[in-house]
Design a protein around this motif. Structure first.
Motif, mmCIF file in Angstrom:
data_model
loop_
_atom_site.group_PDB
_atom_site.id
_atom_site.type_symbol
_atom_site.label_atom_id
_atom_site.label_comp_id
_atom_site.label_asym_id
_atom_site.label_seq_id
_atom_site.Cartn_x
_atom_site.Cartn_y
_atom_site.Cartn_z
ATOM 1 N N LEU A 30 0.827 -1.205 0.000
ATOM 2 C CA LEU A 30 0.000 0.000 0.000
ATOM 3 C C LEU A 30 0.860 1.253 0.000
ATOM 4 C CD1 LEU A 30 -2.815 1.237 0.123
ATOM 5 C CD2 LEU A 30 -2.739 1.020 2.611
ATOM 6 N N ALA A 31 1.968 1.243 0.732
ATOM 7 C CA ALA A 31 2.838 2.420 0.809
ATOM 8 C C ALA A 31 3.395 2.791 -0.560
ATOM 9 C CB ALA A 31 3.979 2.164 1.789
ATOM 10 N N GLU A 32 3.615 1.795 -1.422
ATOM 11 C CA GLU A 32 4.154 2.079 -2.754
ATOM 12 C C GLU A 32 3.192 2.911 -3.607
ATOM 13 O OE1 GLU A 32 5.031 -1.677 -4.422
ATOM 14 O OE2 GLU A 32 6.826 -2.033 -3.201
ATOM 15 N N PRO A 42 4.535 10.229 -0.524
ATOM 16 C CA PRO A 42 5.539 9.927 0.504
ATOM 17 C C PRO A 42 5.091 10.224 1.932
ATOM 18 C CG PRO A 42 6.554 11.018 -1.359
ATOM 19 C CD PRO A 42 5.082 11.055 -1.609
ATOM 20 N N ARG A 43 4.462 11.366 2.156
ATOM 21 C CA ARG A 43 4.059 11.719 3.521
ATOM 22 C C ARG A 43 3.040 10.725 4.064
ATOM 23 N NH1 ARG A 43 2.125 17.736 5.526
ATOM 24 N NH2 ARG A 43 1.720 17.168 7.702
ATOM 25 N N TRP A 81 3.501 7.968 7.317
ATOM 26 C CA TRP A 81 2.577 7.857 8.446
ATOM 27 C C TRP A 81 1.948 6.468 8.503
ATOM 28 C CZ3 TRP A 81 2.263 10.634 12.628
ATOM 29 C CH2 TRP A 81 2.672 11.967 12.615
ATOM 30 N N LEU A 82 1.592 5.921 7.347
ATOM 31 C CA LEU A 82 0.996 4.585 7.319
ATOM 32 C C LEU A 82 1.957 3.543 7.887
ATOM 33 C CD1 LEU A 82 -1.192 2.525 6.166
ATOM 34 C CD2 LEU A 82 0.350 2.364 4.202
ATOM 35 N N TYR A 90 12.724 5.066 2.838
ATOM 36 C CA TYR A 90 12.550 5.598 1.483
ATOM 37 C C TYR A 90 11.441 6.645 1.453
ATOM 38 C CZ TYR A 90 11.188 5.818 -3.420
ATOM 39 O OH TYR A 90 10.858 6.270 -4.668
ATOM 40 N N ALA A 91 10.323 6.364 2.121
ATOM 41 C CA ALA A 91 9.213 7.327 2.145
ATOM 42 C C ALA A 91 9.635 8.638 2.798
ATOM 43 C CB ALA A 91 8.019 6.725 2.884
#
Length: 318
Positions: A22-24, A28-29, A33-34, A203-204
């Motif tokens: 999901l983060a991909e 980025p922000r 947080w996720l 990375y995020a």
């Protein structure tokens, strides 16, 4: 309880891949947080499960049962299984607590050491320049925060790219990104499977700072060149002396991927643009939410079962 208490310990097997996936697809922000929130919640559920296991076993011991005014041992679970499991859970819980305390103390000590090491050097606003010839730059948290840069890095970049590099490091300081990484590191201590969230989180955070720097200087290409040139300059050189291992720097992480994101897309990079992409993201988000909710619900259910068992045992004494 004997079944529910194991669910938080196993749920990261499913939650970690879902969170990474999901983060991909998030900016980025939001991705940072996720990932941090998932790490904290899953670690909390794991700690609660270990605590419940340890408590259930301890209450079966006569001295502890007497303190709780229990006339009979708890009826929940087979003592032949619960006692060894509770002992192992107690040992793991104590080890996690000690390791987390050591990790937090080391983080604080490294920051203090770095601030003392940079204190004698010239400071202009929030910028501290070290005389080292090896190119390096990083964000040093504290009160106040500092952007630490070496003379070698200043010589490696033209003026416009220096400003982009400084804006990147200032973004790390302003958003307190080191606390995101510290949270993930402490969560990993509670459950080793959560280690899988640290790389995408780093990375995020770097991408978050990249976008903030691009917005600050108003030129995504200059920001991309600054990051790429700084990474090439830093190359195989060792980091600056006394640089904490937990600080963030523009030269870390998958730099080519970050440069490509700056050159090829806007701040909403990673968002799916097709209907099937949106549907896939919703499915992954639903799966992740289900994992985290199920883990928390299982921990609460196990706590309720233990409380009910204690009340029954206490009732026998009245």
């Amino acid at each position: 309880m004997i079944i529910a208490v194991w669910i938080p310990l196993l749920m990261p097997l499913l939650a970690v891949p879902a969170a990474r996936r999901l983060a991909e697809s998030l900016p980025p922000r939001a991705a940072a947080w996720l990932l941090t929130g998932c790490a904290a919640l899953l670690a909390g559920c794991t700690t609660a499960a270990l605590g419940l296991l340890a408590a259930a076993g301890a209450l079966r011991l006569p001295p502890v049962a007497a303190l709780g005014h229990l006339s009979l041992p708890l009826a929940d679970g087979d003592p032949a299984v619960m006692l060894p499991a509770a002992g192992a859970a107690g040992v793991l819980l104590a080890a996690c607590a000690l390791a987390a305390a050591y990790r937090a103390r080391r983080h604080r000590t490294e920051l203090r050491t770095a601030r003392r090491a940079t204190a004698p050097h010239p400071v202009s606003g929030d910028l501290c320049v070290l005389p080292d010839a090896e190119p390096d730059a990083y964000a040093l948290p504290g009160r106040p925060g500092r952007v630490v840069v070496t003379a070698g890095m200043l010589r490696a970049l033209p003026a416009a790219e220096r400003e982009a590099l400084f804006a990147h490091e200032r973004a790390h300081l302003a958003a307190r990104h080191h606390l995101f990484l510290l949270t993930a590191a402490l969560a990993e201590i509670c459950h080793p499977l959560l280690h899988g969230l640290r790389a995408p989180l780093a990375y995020a955070l770097e991408r978050w700072a990249d976008e903030a720097a691009a917005a600050r200087v108003g030129d995504r290409r200059v920001t991309a060149r600054a990051i790429g040139r700084a990474a090439l300059a830093a190359g195989p050189h060792a980091p600056a002396p006394h640089r904490p291992r937990t600080v963030l720097a523009a030269t870390t992480g998958p730099v080519p991927r970050r440069v490509a994101a700056l050159l090829g897309s806007g701040p909403a990079a990673g968002r799916p643009r097709t209907r099937s992409g949106f549907r896939g993201r919703r499915l992954v988000a639903a799966a992740l939410l289900s994992c985290v909710t199920f883990s928390a619900a299982a921990a609460l259910d196990a706590a309720a079962d233990l409380h009910a068992s204690v009340e029954v045992a206490q009732g026998e004494a009245r």
